[in-house]
Every structure is written in C-alpha cells, then in structure tokens.
Write an enzyme that holds these catalytic residues in place. Structure first.
Site, PDB file in Angstrom:
ATOM      1  CD  GLU A 493       8.109 -29.986  18.726  1.00 12.21           C
ATOM      2  OE1 GLU A 493       8.459 -30.395  19.851  1.00 12.21           O
ATOM      3  OE2 GLU A 493       7.940 -28.777  18.494  1.00 12.21           O
ATOM      4  CG  HIS A 496      12.219 -30.542  21.951  1.00 10.92           C
ATOM      5  ND1 HIS A 496      13.089 -29.728  22.631  1.00 10.92           N
ATOM      6  CD2 HIS A 496      11.396 -29.709  21.245  1.00 10.92           C
ATOM      7  CE1 HIS A 496      12.805 -28.450  22.339  1.00 10.92           C
ATOM      8  NE2 HIS A 496      11.789 -28.420  21.499  1.00 10.92           N
ATOM      9  CG  HIS A 499      17.858 -32.597  25.021  1.00 12.08           C
ATOM     10  ND1 HIS A 499      17.424 -31.353  25.401  1.00 12.08           N
ATOM     11  CD2 HIS A 499      18.998 -32.810  25.718  1.00 12.08           C
ATOM     12  CE1 HIS A 499      18.282 -30.838  26.282  1.00 12.08           C
ATOM     13  NE2 HIS A 499      19.239 -31.708  26.488  1.00 12.08           N
TER      14      HIS A 499
HETATM   15 ZN   LIG Z   1      10.901 -26.754  20.565  1.00  7.52          ZN
END
Ligand SMILES: [Zn+2]
Length: 702
Positions: A493, A496, A499
């Site tokens: 997580e 993410h 990102h």
């Molecule tokens: Zn994911």
C-alpha cells in the site's frame, strides 16, 4: 473525471471533475468548505457530521452543474483552453466533499451514514451520466480531440484530450437518447445495489465467533491477546472471540490446534454474504451482473468484460485469460505437492485426517517449520508495526530522497490516524495519512486513497494520500506486532502512496495513481520487494523486547522459503480472478451465483483443499462498485511487470538500492502518472517489453 482512487478497494464513486476555489453559499458546511490550515489546506475531518453530507454534496453537485453549463454556453470555437482547462478546473468542491464522504464510508461508517449513502450514491451516479451524456459538452470535447494535432497540443495535452473524449464515448456519449436514458437508469440502479452489497458484507464482517478456552488452544500470545480483547470489547463472557474479518481469521486458522474450532471459524468466514439471511448478497449480485451485461450491449460491446478491459494494458479479456490460464496448471500442480507435504505430516502425527480447507493454513505452517526450519512465530517478534513504518520511510528515502516528519494539529477522523509531512530536498511534496487499525465501521483489507491529487497547470498543488489497514491493536502500551504477510501488505500500500507522492504532471486527471487498473498494481507490488532486503531487515526488523536485529540465519530461511506456499496463494487468487472474468463474460443470462461459481471451479479443476480468496458473495472488488469488475486479473498482469522489473534491480550492481535504476524507475514510471501510455513507460524503464518468464521464476513455477 474521478480523481479519488481507492486502490484494492472501492467506495462510493463520485464522477465529476477537478476542484477550484469557489465558495458556496453554505460555505460553513465542513463538507464543502475550502480546505484551510497548513499544507495548502487539509480536510476538516474533525468538524464533519453525518447531517452535513446531504446538503453539502447536493450543493456541490449543483455547483458542478453550473460550471458545466458555463462551459457549454461559450460562443467561441472549442479549444483546449476554453474546454479542457475549465473541465479540469470543474467540480473541485464536489471532489473535496466526496473525499470526506468516501473516507467516512471506508473508515468510520455508521448505520446513519449508510442511509445517507443510499440516498446520495445514486444521485452522484446520475450526475456523472448527466455530464457524460451532455451533447453540447461532448461535442466541444470531441472537436478539441479531433483538432489535437492541427493545433499543436503537447503530448500531455493530447493524452488529456484523448482521456476525456474516450471517457465520454465509453460512457455512451454517442448513443441515441433512448439508449442514453437506459444507460443512466442502469447506472443508478447499480449504484444502489453496490451500497446494498457493501452494507451486507460489512454487517457480516462485524459479526464474531465466540470461543471457549479449549477452542483457543495453540494460539501464540499476541493472537490470543487480540482474541481476548475482541471478546472484552464486545462484552462477551467467552474468553475469546474471532472477528469475522481476514485479519482475525487467517492467523487463527494458521495456529488453532482445535480442528472443530478451525472449521467453525473457516465456515463463518467463507460464507460471508451467503447465508440466506438478511445479509445475503446473491440476489444483489445476480441483478448487478444482468444490468452490467445489458449496459455493455447498449454501449456496443459483446460483454461487460470487453467493455472494462478495453482501456487496460491487457486490452481484451482474451489476453487476460491467456495469461491466467498459462499460470494456472503450474499453480495447481504446486498445490498437489503442498497438500502431499501436509498430508505426510498429518499422517506422521497419526492425526487420522484428510487435509481440508480449514487445515491448509495450519499444516502449511508445520510444513514451513519442517521443510525450511522456519517458524513464522519466531519472525513476528521482529515485525513491529512502527519500525516497519520507519523502514518504508527509510527505503523510499534511499530510492527517491523522500523525508517524513510527524505533524500535529492536522484534523483526523479517528484518534488512531496520524499525518506525516513528506519532503524532498527540503521542499514540501505532500501529506501521508496513516490509519493502521481495525475498528467497527471500517472496511476490511488494506488500501490507499488520494484525498487530493498532485497537479501544476494553474499553480502547484501538492497531493494528500492515505494508507489504511486493519491491523489488530494489541494490549495498550505494547508494540503492535504484525505478521510477515501483513508487513508485505504494508509495503504494498505504501507503494501506491509513493506513486501518488512522486507524481509530477500538469493535469489532475492524469495524476499519480489515475492509471490503468492492470498497471496501477505494478508500483505497489514492486515496493513489496524492499521489505526483504537485508538493508531494511538489519535496521528495522528489531526484536520488540531486546531490540536485537533479526538474526541472519532467520533472514536466510525467509529468503529460502520465498516461494513457499505459492501454489496456495496463486490458486486462491487465480480462482477468484478467473471466476470474475467468467461471470462478466457470461452475457445477460440469468445467473445462479452459487451454482455458477461451483461449476466454473469444477471445470477449472479447483483443488478441493482451497477456496477462492474472495468467494462471489463477498467479492467487494467486483460488487461494491464497478471498480475491479473483470479486473481482478490485474494483480497477476501487474506482477509480470513487477517480477521483470525486480530482476532489473537484482541484476544491478547496487541491487535494490542501485541509484541509476532507482532514478529510471522514478523518472519513467513513478513520476509519470497517466501522461504516458503504460506500455511505453515500462519500455522506457526496462529498455524492452516485460518478459513473462520472470513471473514464473518469481513464483517458483519455472
Ligand atoms: Zn494494490
């Protein structure tokens, strides 16, 4: 364009576009009020009351309607500046409102709030259709899109034009009025059904299984303590309780020696949403599937799967199926070997049993201990949640130069939530909200969401992202210890989140994690790899009592057992992904959900010792929104990229901390958002297309 992303999860879907500083008449409503305070403004989570949502969101919807109207009454010929720029700037109040709304929905829902959702979700869906079906607006967008080369838009602007044009077309902008009306009706009904599905699932996950002393036998101390705490919280007389969520059930199944208790807990968990009672989801699912099939036909696609997969990297359901079917036989074969290993142990113990699904995790632990001399209970004392958080910070600092500091005074929804400021070379990058613990009213699982996406086309706006998990709180004052698998999820997580944080693009629609579903899991899965690097383990995997780093021998064992249980993990996942695709390729036939699932699994040759990771009646990825429907394959697709990218690091001189590769990853992938086609991003990073054989090597199926 939807900016809020809930990765690996889903929430109420607001359609709508970007977010500008327009103060509403009811500017005092904390749901719609411009965000104030530090860091360019933050959501006023501390001021929001359930009663604020209906008036707030309805006012924000009206504001977006006015903004859209203003775009369509323009007399001059459509241009990027007078069409797409205002579109990117529109709906900012609604974006703020639905961010708070979605966060409450996902992390602190109540029965009263769910009533509000039942009212508002269909209205939000209807507004989305109202916009994508607005012929005057679409005609202007189409003109800009058609002229994209002639007027010399840059690459990012061209991609933005394509993105908006394509979104409108896919939503039915080119249909006749009768078909548009029907699509809107279907969407509205679907959004009500998603709320119902979610409500049922959450209700079943709020139940518990009370257990006697004898039934709690074998549990390691921290799991035992959590079960006792759960019983206390629920004011039970029983000495322990297992809450019917994955984070409580999986560890119980791995360690409880009482086989009857394991079966009882396992049955409760796999039957969530499937008990023929008021929380049964089969009826809702049947209707969802039928409506999706009808909508796909109206939009000109053979099935819902074709419509959903079109814009992903896979492009067609057939391509996605081909990858899954290529991996399936090797995974099933591995399961047979795993079961044989387990049965051997059971027989040696004279247990007199045949391995059943409620035995799998339990005996897998025994195999792990015997074959790899690895007891995950020996690892857990080194897995302190807070140290692992520091580890993620450290690794992203090494790779991307990010620095983190805990803030104070930023409002949060619940006292468990903490907010960190993220900087790079002294400059503000964004905020990271961390909501680690399970609680009533919080969706199960783990996910990332973006409260505000990065953009810079008007002025630089920094992102706000959050990571949400469901770790079980231990006794007060004790460090929270998590399992190795949970640590992997934590890093996932956080991938993410990075990102989102590293995004460096102009337009919010193309920002951060707003990328294709089968690409978005690539940065997150890749980030999992840093957990097992010796650099991280030696610094941060410290014993919670002695502070000693995890012994080298234990790390070696973890490494050696790297592909352990991959048969189980791949099969339980792939079975779900294959059933998802089959359900959405089935067309508009009446589907008896339980029967369909049973028959498809039989056809696949599903090993009888394993169930789908998400059985259909509880498959939130598919039925709590359109989210990952016909898209659960995405994790495997992205893992082919992940495995291949990981090999790039492994081949490098500096391994996982090689500065040149880290820079390439940042420049070509992490910072790009959706400004460049994902296949091109990958090629720019790796110098070639991904090699699928890397995936088979990673899972030990080579
Ligand atoms: Zn994911």
């Amino acid at each position: 364009m939807k900016r809020r992303t809930f990765l690996t999860a889903s929430a109420a879907t607001a359609a709508s576009a970007a977010l500008p500083p327009i103060v509403l008449a009811q500017g005092t409503n904390p749901v719609t009020a411009p965000w104030t305070g530090p860091f360019g403004g933050v959501p006023a989570f501390d001021k929001v009351k359930t009663a604020d949502f209906k008036p707030g969101i309805e006012a924000a919807m009206d504001e977006l309607r006015r903004e859209i109207r203003a775009m369509t009454v323009v007399r001059s010929a459509p241009t990027f500046e007078n069409t797409l720029v205002p579109l990117e700037n529109s709906g900012r109040t609604l974006d703020r409102a639905t961010t708070i709304y979605g966060t409450v929905s996902g992390t602190l829902s109540t029965p009263e709030f769910r009533e509000v959702e039942k009212d508002l979700d269909p209205k939000l869906t209807a507004l989305s259709d109202e916009i994508t079906q607005n012929a005057a607006l679409f005609s202007r967008i189409e003109t800009v899109y058609n002229n994209r080369d002639a007027v010399g838009l840059n690459a990012e602007q061209k991609r933005l034009a394509w993105q908006h044009w394509n979104r409108f077309v896919r939503a039915g902008a080119k249909l006749d009025n009768a078909k548009k009306t029907r699509v809107a009706e279907i969407n509205k009904r679907l959004s009500s059904l998603f709320v119902v599905f979610n409500e049922h699932l959450l209700a079943d996950e709020e139940t518990h299984i009370a257990l006697t002393e004898a039934e709690l036998e074998g549990l390691p101390a921290p799991i035992r303590a959590a079960a006792a705490e759960a019983a206390r919280e629920r004011k039970l007389t029983a000495p322990g309780a297992i809450v019917n969520t994955r984070s409580s059930v999986d560890p119980f199944l791995a360690y409880a020696t009482n086989r009857t208790a394991r079966e009882k807990v396992w049955r409760a968990f796999v039957n969530r949403g499937d008990n023929g009672d008021k929380n049964d989801n089969n009826g809702a699912i049947k209707e969802i599937l039928k409506l999706r099939a009808e909508r796909a036909k109206l939009l000109g696609y053979p099935t819902h799967a074709h419509w959903r997969v079109e814009n992903s990297m896979a492009k067609t359901p057939e391509n996605a199926m081909r990858l899954m079917e290529a991996v399936w036989p090797a995974a099933v074969q591995r399961v047979r070997e795993e079961v044989a290993d387990m049965q051997k142990i059971a027989d040696a113990e004279r247990a007199g049993i045949t391995i059943e699904p409620w035995d799998y995790r339990f005996y897998a632990e025994k195999v792990r201990a015997q074959k790899y001399d690895l007891d995950m209970n020996e690892v857990k004392p080194y897995m302190q949640l807070e140290k692992l958080r520091e580890a993620m910070f450290w690794a992203s600092g090494q790779l991307y130069g990010l620095e983190y500091s805990l803030t104070s005074g930023v409002p949060v929804l619940h006292p468990d939530v903490r907010v960190y400021e993220v900087k790079k070379a002294g400059a503000h990058v964004g905020l990271w909200y961390f909501d680690p613990f399970a609680r009533a009213g919080k969706r199960s699982g783990a996910w990332m969401s973006a409260y505000r996406t990065q953009e810079k086309f008007n002025r630089p706006i920094a992102t706000i992202v959050s990571n949400n998990c469901n770790f079980v709180k231990g006794a007060p004052g004790e460090p929270v210890l998590i399992s190795w698998d949970d640590a992997v999820t934590l890093f996932h997580e956080f991938g993410h989140a990075i990102h989102g944080l590293l995004s460096n693009v102009n337009y919010p629609t193309l920002s951060g994690t707003n990328v294709a579903r089968d690409y978005v899991e690539f940065p997150s899965q890749l980030n999992e790899h840093w957990l097992s690097t010796p650099e991280v383990l030696n610094r941060f995997a410290l014993h919670y009592q002695t502070g000693a780093p995890i012994p080298r021998a234990l790390v070696d064992k973890i490494e050696k057992a790297g592909t352990f249980n991959q048969g189980f993990e791949t099969v339980e996942y792939l079975a779900s992904a294959l059933v998802d695709m089959k359900l959405h390729l089935a067309g508009d036939a009446d589907i008896d959900v339980d029967k369909f699932e049973r028959e498809e699994l039989a056809r696949l040759g599903m090993p009888r010792e394993i169930v789908m990771r998400h059985r259909t009646p509880q498959f939130g990825h598919l039925f709590s929104s359109d989210g990952y429907s016909a898209g659960y394959y995405s994790y495997l697709w992205a893992d082919t990229l992940t495995a291949d990218a990981a090999e790039a690091f492994e081949e490098a001189r500096g391994k996982y901390y090689d500065p040149a590769i880290a820079k390439k990853l940042h420049d070509e992938i992490m910072s790009r958002g959706n400004t460049v086609d994902p296949a091109d991003q990958y090629r720019a990073f790796r110098g070639r297309d991904p090699d699928t054989a890397a995936l088979m090597r990673k899972r030990g199926f080579a």
